[in-house]
Design a protein around this motif. Structure first.
Motif, PDB file in Angstrom:
ATOM      1  N   ASP A 145       0.346  -1.146   0.078  1.00  0.00           N
ATOM      2  CA  ASP A 145      -0.323  -0.304  -0.097  1.00  0.00           C
ATOM      3  C   ASP A 145       1.208   1.446  -0.026  1.00  0.00           C
ATOM      4  O   ASP A 145       1.392   1.376   1.169  1.00  0.00           O
ATOM      5  N   THR A 146       1.191   1.343  -1.339  1.00  0.00           N
ATOM      6  CA  THR A 146       2.761   2.370  -0.943  1.00  0.00           C
ATOM      7  C   THR A 146       1.680   4.170  -0.470  1.00  0.00           C
ATOM      8  O   THR A 146       2.563   5.059  -0.176  1.00  0.00           O
ATOM      9  N   THR A 147       0.537   4.282  -0.679  1.00  0.00           N
ATOM     10  CA  THR A 147      -0.424   5.463  -0.370  1.00  0.00           C
ATOM     11  C   THR A 147      -0.144   5.855   0.507  1.00  0.00           C
ATOM     12  O   THR A 147       0.665   6.691   1.783  1.00  0.00           O
ATOM     13  N   PHE A 148      -0.412   4.189   1.417  1.00  0.00           N
ATOM     14  CA  PHE A 148      -0.625   4.594   3.085  1.00  0.00           C
ATOM     15  C   PHE A 148       1.269   4.703   3.470  1.00  0.00           C
ATOM     16  O   PHE A 148       1.576   5.912   4.366  1.00  0.00           O
ATOM     17  N   LEU A 149       1.844   3.731   2.531  1.00  0.00           N
ATOM     18  CA  LEU A 149       3.483   4.061   3.481  1.00  0.00           C
ATOM     19  C   LEU A 149       4.298   5.439   3.058  1.00  0.00           C
ATOM     20  O   LEU A 149       4.247   6.527   4.271  1.00  0.00           O
ATOM     21  N   LYS A 150       3.799   6.170   2.050  1.00  0.00           N
ATOM     22  CA  LYS A 150       4.393   6.997   1.302  1.00  0.00           C
ATOM     23  C   LYS A 150       3.688   8.504   2.903  1.00  0.00           C
ATOM     24  O   LYS A 150       3.981   9.716   3.497  1.00  0.00           O
ATOM     25  N   GLN A 151       2.182   8.298   3.566  1.00  0.00           N
ATOM     26  CA  GLN A 151       1.221   9.420   4.110  1.00  0.00           C
ATOM     27  C   GLN A 151       2.199   8.370   5.962  1.00  0.00           C
ATOM     28  O   GLN A 151       2.420   9.715   6.649  1.00  0.00           O
ATOM     29  N   ALA A 152       2.861   7.297   6.243  1.00  0.00           N
ATOM     30  CA  ALA A 152       3.193   6.768   7.558  1.00  0.00           C
ATOM     31  C   ALA A 152       4.352   7.010   7.651  1.00  0.00           C
ATOM     32  O   ALA A 152       5.087   8.400   8.971  1.00  0.00           O
ATOM     33  N   VAL A 204       4.709  -2.627   7.248  1.00  0.00           N
ATOM     34  CA  VAL A 204       4.692  -2.063   5.933  1.00  0.00           C
ATOM     35  C   VAL A 204       3.884  -2.532   4.984  1.00  0.00           C
ATOM     36  O   VAL A 204       3.998  -2.781   3.699  1.00  0.00           O
ATOM     37  N   GLY A 205       3.092  -1.675   5.012  1.00  0.00           N
ATOM     38  CA  GLY A 205       1.659  -1.566   3.993  1.00  0.00           C
ATOM     39  C   GLY A 205       1.088  -2.912   3.185  1.00  0.00           C
ATOM     40  O   GLY A 205       0.892  -2.679   2.424  1.00  0.00           O
ATOM     41  N   LEU A 206       0.807  -4.046   4.339  1.00  0.00           N
ATOM     42  CA  LEU A 206       0.361  -4.743   3.712  1.00  0.00           C
ATOM     43  C   LEU A 206      -1.141  -4.255   4.708  1.00  0.00           C
ATOM     44  O   LEU A 206      -1.948  -5.454   5.220  1.00  0.00           O
ATOM     45  N   SER A 207      -2.029  -3.288   3.770  1.00  0.00           N
ATOM     46  CA  SER A 207      -3.401  -3.577   3.930  1.00  0.00           C
ATOM     47  C   SER A 207      -4.500  -3.956   3.762  1.00  0.00           C
ATOM     48  O   SER A 207      -5.371  -4.121   3.917  1.00  0.00           O
ATOM     49  N   SER A 208      -4.072  -4.513   2.417  1.00  0.00           N
ATOM     50  CA  SER A 208      -5.068  -5.363   2.332  1.00  0.00           C
ATOM     51  C   SER A 208      -5.680  -6.964   2.809  1.00  0.00           C
ATOM     52  O   SER A 208      -6.172  -7.711   3.346  1.00  0.00           O
ATOM     53  N   ILE A 209      -4.316  -7.619   3.709  1.00  0.00           N
ATOM     54  CA  ILE A 209      -4.211  -8.354   4.213  1.00  0.00           C
ATOM     55  C   ILE A 209      -4.964  -7.652   5.771  1.00  0.00           C
ATOM     56  O   ILE A 209      -5.609  -8.803   6.594  1.00  0.00           O
ATOM     57  N   ILE A 210      -5.095  -6.810   6.594  1.00  0.00           N
ATOM     58  CA  ILE A 210      -5.896  -6.128   7.529  1.00  0.00           C
ATOM     59  C   ILE A 210      -7.261  -6.084   7.533  1.00  0.00           C
ATOM     60  O   ILE A 210      -8.273  -6.473   8.466  1.00  0.00           O
ATOM     61  N   MET A 211      -7.200  -5.754   6.254  1.00  0.00           N
ATOM     62  CA  MET A 211      -8.931  -5.634   5.577  1.00  0.00           C
ATOM     63  C   MET A 211      -8.909  -7.119   6.272  1.00  0.00           C
ATOM     64  O   MET A 211     -10.365  -7.257   6.313  1.00  0.00           O
TER      65      MET A 211
END
Length: 260
Positions: A145-152, A204-211
């Protein structure tokens, strides 16, 4: 105004992962921190040391964040009121009467980005967070999740490297705890460990697994344990696909940071 390396912050949270993440974020800004794993430890550290700001989790064993904040307010000198920033996973308590009575100054919702941390530090400690500025840009793997990582992480790539390495060190143990709780059929522990692993995955931006874990966490009370085992196995298989990507990303970040 003191220099950043003269600031000292107290972090109070029963989740060791949250403690480490925030401590590293502050270290990258040359800000010292002390760590406490429950409210009582936090109060005792406050008695023994001087701090410029406190990050306080609200839900903790032994003594929760509301009680700890109230105790700290009782201990303060009349002319000195330290900012207490409540760290919470929901905005449901941000306007609560209990928070006001406890002496909480402000709130930040977990997980928070460096930009959000920056706003808190700008508001309560200093007016310039130029330590975040860096012109070089790192391109994260598009599978994350590059958008999240850049924001984080913003431009703090050394912090990103620290967090990716931390993920690599602890993910196997945290997955094992989830598996063990499922094998034991302990619903309370299953929910606890599922909830605990989400901040680790976010590193590490694993948003798909978090969902998917969010979905499983909501179903675990109302489905047979065999269904939970099956869904968790599918999540593990998804994670196994990402682990080599994470390891490569660590190496790429190391090379990038050497050039800074």
């Amino acid at each position: 105004m003191a220099q950043m390396d003269n600031y000292k912050i107290l972090i109070v949270d029963d989740n060791m992962m949250n403690l480490q993440i925030l401590a590293i974020m502050l270290k990258n800004l040359a800000i010292q921190s002390d760590l406490a794993e429950n409210g009582l430890e936090g109060v005792n550290l406050f008695k023994a040391h001087t701090y410029d700001l406190i990050f306080m989790d609200l839900s903790m064993p032994v003594m929760d964040g509301f009680e700890a904040s109230a105790e700290i307010r009782k201990l303060e000198k009349a002319d000195s009121k330290i900012p207490i920033i409540a760290c919470t996973g929901t905005d449901a308590v941000t306007d609560s009467e209990q928070a006001e009575k406890s002496g909480i100054t402000d709130f930040i919702i977990k997980p928070f980005s460096q930009e959000e941390l920056s706003r808190i530090l700008e508001k309560y400690l200093y007016s310039n967070t130029s330590a975040f500025e860096n012109q070089a840009k790192f391109e994260y793997n598009p599978g994350l999740d590059t958008t999240f990582l850049k924001q984080a992480y913003g431009n703090s790539y050394e912090q990103a490297l620290d967090m990716f390495q931390l993920f690599d060190q602890i993910i196997d143990e945290e997955m094992a705890l989830v598996t063990q709780s499922i094998e034991a059929g302990n619903i309370g522990l299953i929910k606890k460990h599922l909830n605990k692993i989400k901040p680790t995955l976010s590193l590490v931006g694993l948003s798909s697994i978090i969902m998917k874990i969010d979905t499983l966490e909501g179903q675990v009370l109302n489905q047979p344990i065999e269904s939970t085992k099956k869904e968790m196995q599918a999540i593990k298989e998804d994670l196994d696909v990402f682990l080599p990507i994470i390891k490569k990303e660590i190496e790429h970040l190391k090379m990038f940071c050497k050039k800074l």
